[in-house]
Write a protein that holds these residues in place. Structure first.
Motif, PDB file in Angstrom:
ATOM      1  N   SER A  54     -75.672 -31.296 -53.570  1.00 44.11           N
ATOM      2  CA  SER A  54     -75.225 -31.935 -52.331  1.00 44.11           C
ATOM      3  C   SER A  54     -76.381 -31.991 -51.347  1.00 44.11           C
ATOM      4  O   SER A  54     -77.198 -31.078 -51.286  1.00 44.11           O
ATOM      5  CB  SER A  54     -74.082 -31.144 -51.714  1.00 44.11           C
ATOM      6  N   PRO A  55     -76.429 -33.055 -50.548  1.00 45.29           N
ATOM      7  CA  PRO A  55     -77.525 -33.135 -49.583  1.00 45.29           C
ATOM      8  C   PRO A  55     -77.376 -32.067 -48.501  1.00 45.29           C
ATOM      9  O   PRO A  55     -76.273 -31.660 -48.163  1.00 45.29           O
ATOM     10  CB  PRO A  55     -77.373 -34.534 -48.984  1.00 45.29           C
ATOM     11  N   VAL A  56     -78.504 -31.624 -48.000  1.00 45.15           N
ATOM     12  CA  VAL A  56     -78.512 -30.712 -46.866  1.00 45.15           C
ATOM     13  C   VAL A  56     -78.066 -31.531 -45.653  1.00 45.15           C
ATOM     14  O   VAL A  56     -78.354 -32.719 -45.558  1.00 45.15           O
ATOM     15  CB  VAL A  56     -79.918 -30.123 -46.654  1.00 45.15           C
ATOM     16  N   VAL A  57     -77.345 -30.909 -44.737  1.00 49.74           N
ATOM     17  CA  VAL A  57     -76.825 -31.618 -43.572  1.00 49.74           C
ATOM     18  C   VAL A  57     -77.492 -31.105 -42.303  1.00 49.74           C
ATOM     19  O   VAL A  57     -78.082 -30.031 -42.287  1.00 49.74           O
ATOM     20  CB  VAL A  57     -75.285 -31.461 -43.453  1.00 49.74           C
ATOM     21  N   VAL A  58     -77.370 -31.893 -41.253  1.00 50.08           N
ATOM     22  CA  VAL A  58     -77.716 -31.425 -39.914  1.00 50.08           C
ATOM     23  C   VAL A  58     -76.386 -31.421 -39.159  1.00 50.08           C
ATOM     24  O   VAL A  58     -75.606 -32.362 -39.264  1.00 50.08           O
ATOM     25  CB  VAL A  58     -78.786 -32.305 -39.231  1.00 50.08           C
ATOM     26  N   GLN A  93     -84.054 -31.528 -50.067  1.00 49.05           N
ATOM     27  CA  GLN A  93     -83.426 -30.208 -50.113  1.00 49.05           C
ATOM     28  C   GLN A  93     -84.143 -29.201 -49.215  1.00 49.05           C
ATOM     29  O   GLN A  93     -83.581 -28.173 -48.883  1.00 49.05           O
ATOM     30  CB  GLN A  93     -83.392 -29.693 -51.550  1.00 49.05           C
ATOM     31  N   ARG A  94     -85.393 -29.498 -48.812  1.00 53.83           N
ATOM     32  CA  ARG A  94     -86.147 -28.566 -47.959  1.00 53.83           C
ATOM     33  C   ARG A  94     -86.460 -29.144 -46.582  1.00 53.83           C
ATOM     34  O   ARG A  94     -86.493 -28.407 -45.607  1.00 53.83           O
ATOM     35  CB  ARG A  94     -87.423 -28.144 -48.662  1.00 53.83           C
ATOM     36  N   HIS A 127     -85.999 -25.724 -42.813  1.00 49.85           N
ATOM     37  CA  HIS A 127     -85.403 -24.398 -42.949  1.00 49.85           C
ATOM     38  C   HIS A 127     -83.898 -24.456 -43.248  1.00 49.85           C
ATOM     39  O   HIS A 127     -83.088 -23.959 -42.464  1.00 49.85           O
ATOM     40  CB  HIS A 127     -85.686 -23.530 -41.721  1.00 49.85           C
ATOM     41  N   PRO A 128     -83.511 -25.049 -44.377  1.00 47.23           N
ATOM     42  CA  PRO A 128     -82.085 -25.073 -44.712  1.00 47.23           C
ATOM     43  C   PRO A 128     -81.555 -23.665 -44.991  1.00 47.23           C
ATOM     44  O   PRO A 128     -82.251 -22.844 -45.587  1.00 47.23           O
ATOM     45  CB  PRO A 128     -82.015 -25.945 -45.963  1.00 47.23           C
ATOM     46  N   TYR A 140     -79.778 -27.787 -42.077  1.00 51.20           N
ATOM     47  CA  TYR A 140     -81.097 -27.556 -41.503  1.00 51.20           C
ATOM     48  C   TYR A 140     -80.926 -26.702 -40.257  1.00 51.20           C
ATOM     49  O   TYR A 140     -79.992 -26.891 -39.479  1.00 51.20           O
ATOM     50  CB  TYR A 140     -81.771 -28.876 -41.127  1.00 51.20           C
ATOM     51  N   THR A 141     -81.858 -25.763 -40.054  1.00 50.97           N
ATOM     52  CA  THR A 141     -81.757 -24.859 -38.902  1.00 50.97           C
ATOM     53  C   THR A 141     -82.925 -24.996 -37.934  1.00 50.97           C
ATOM     54  O   THR A 141     -82.996 -24.257 -36.959  1.00 50.97           O
ATOM     55  CB  THR A 141     -81.657 -23.393 -39.370  1.00 50.97           C
TER      56      THR A 141
END
Length: 165
Positions: A54-58, A93-94, A127-128, A140-141
């Motif tokens: 799954s894609p990383v989200v914001v 992913q990153r 920074h996921p 993402y953080t």
């Protein structure tokens, strides 16, 4: 000489019959499961290949997961800072990178009477980490803003913020 088979005097214990029936059912289930893939067309079998993660989200100010948003509100409390016209070059992913415009209220003489000024910016999300309360979702953080011209005073041209939503 009727059509009946002769009765036998040997009786099979109940536990043996139950165990035999259980084993036969298990064998039938295994045989049926093994036959299913052979009946599936080859094209459908390749469609079942493992999917991409799954894609990383914001996460936005309203606790909504976003992927490649066109706009992103930075100042959740008063709305005086918003990224607009975001064009995403990558979403991985990153990290994720985009170009866009940072619309910042100059708050002169005070924020309600201020004017929004446009600043071209390069955006990098990174920074996921796992999103609390949402198993299997990474968010993402960190957000880095690199102003490609001038930066809104008193902000430096290269600034990084933690995303805490």
């Amino acid at each position: 000489m009727g059509g009946r088979a002769p009765a036998t005097s040997t009786r099979i214990p109940v536990r043996v019959r139950v165990r035999t029936a259980t084993l036969l059912c298990a064998a039938a289930a295994l045989a049926a499961g093994a036959a299913v893939p052979a009946a599936v067309p080859a094209a459908a079998q390749t469609a079942r290949a493992p999917m991409d993660p799954s894609p990383v989200v914001v996460v936005d100010c309203f606790s909504q997961a976003q992927v490649r948003p066109r706009e992103y509100l930075l100042a959740c409390g008063d709305g005086n800072n918003r990224l607009v016209r975001l064009r995403w070059d990558s979403w991985g992913q990153r990290t994720a990178t985009a170009t866009g415009t940072d619309m910042v209220n100059d708050c002169t003489p005070y924020c309600a009477a201020g004017k929004f000024r446009a600043y071209p910016v390069r955006v990098t999300l990174s920074h996921p980490r796992p999103w609390p309360g949402h198993p299997d979702v990474q968010r993402y953080t960190s957000i880095r803003l690199l102003y490609t011209d001038t930066a809104p005073p008193p902000v430096s041209k290269d600034v990084t913020y933690k995303l805490v939503y």
